[in-house]
Design an enzyme around this catalytic site. Structure first.
Site: not given
Length: 269
Positions: A145, A158
């Site tokens: 990401s 995350y």
């Protein structure tokens, strides 16, 4: 007929019953790979995903169920996959998210996110990479990401998992860099780091922003991306999939240990 350069290869794509993972599974199938689908969903959703990958061109498709938060379940999945057809390509796409300040982040949520987003990739890699090296060809593509390159508030597990995934990929890329050859294709390990991607999961956010700017969806997308993504355009899942497919070509044999941003300039700022 398209370019089926992956004919005879087997690909595992985790998180491939929807979204980016499904687009990747379809693209690999279209390139000729037999595809192992893994992901959540009821029987109908799983059947629809398998059918979509078949329709894209995969000669064989099979769903391998595993709770990626459970290391033992991941190992059992990899054993079952090896018995079906050892993986030449592993795409770790499964991921979960939970937003909360660090002080309010439940410890169990932290553990689950790290297990699914990071530890599951470690387990698929440790079990698949030796076979890839022995055969002289292998590709691991970890869907990290933009949050593996820069941080945002309220996303501690995350962000930590995605930074960790990039670090893990660099180590594995170094360890297997000399495996195989130019002719065989070698063994590479890379990360793709998307920014905003247009999936069903973020459609409610687009709709909400569109309502704030007079109901125009394109304007809503630009408003949603305005703060972070300079292009003010989202990527499509199929565009992420195209990059993954290119990384599987023999020509990419010397691209390893990289974290490739597809973020409209987000991390260039």
């Amino acid at each position: 007929m398209g370019d089926i350069f992956l004919a005879g290869r087997t690909a595992l794509v985790t998180g491939s019953t929807s979204g980016i993972g499904l687009a990747i599974a379809e693209a690999l199938g279209a390139a000729g790979a037999r595809v192992a689908v893994n992901g959540l969903g009821d029987e109908a959703q799983i059947a629809a995903a398998v059918a979509a990958v078949h329709a894209a061109g995969a000669p064989q498709v099979r769903h391998f169920g595993a709770d990626l938060a459970d290391a033992g379940a991941v190992e059992q999945m990899m054993q079952a996959l090896a018995a079906w057809s050892p993986a030449d390509i592993v795409v770790n796409c499964a991921g979960v998210q939970h937003a909360a300040p660090i002080a309010d982040m439940p410890a169990a949520t932290w553990d689950r996110l790290i297990a699914i987003n990071l530890s599951a990739a470690f387990h698929t890699m440790r079990l698949a990479l030796p076979g890839m090296a022995a055969r002289g060809y292998g590709r691991v593509v970890n869907i990290a990401s933009v949050h593996g390159l820069v941080a945002s508030i309220n996303k501690s597990p995350y962000v930590a998992s995605k930074f960790g995934l990039i670090g893990l990929s660099k180590v594995a890329g170094l360890e297997y860099a000399s495996a195989g050859s130019r002719d065989s294709g070698g063994v590479t390990v890379n990360c793709v780091c998307p920014g905003w991607v247009e999936t069903a999961l973020i459609e409610p956010q687009i709709t909400a922003k569109a309502q704030d700017v007079g109901g125009n969806r394109d304007a809503g997308v630009r408003e949603l991306l305005r703060e972070k993504q300079p292009s003010q355009r989202m990527s499509l899942p199929a565009e992420i999939a195209d990059l993954v497919v290119w990384l599987c070509r023999k020509q990419s044999h010397n691209l390893t240990g990289a974290a490739i941003p597809v973020d409209g300039g987000w991390t260039a700022q």
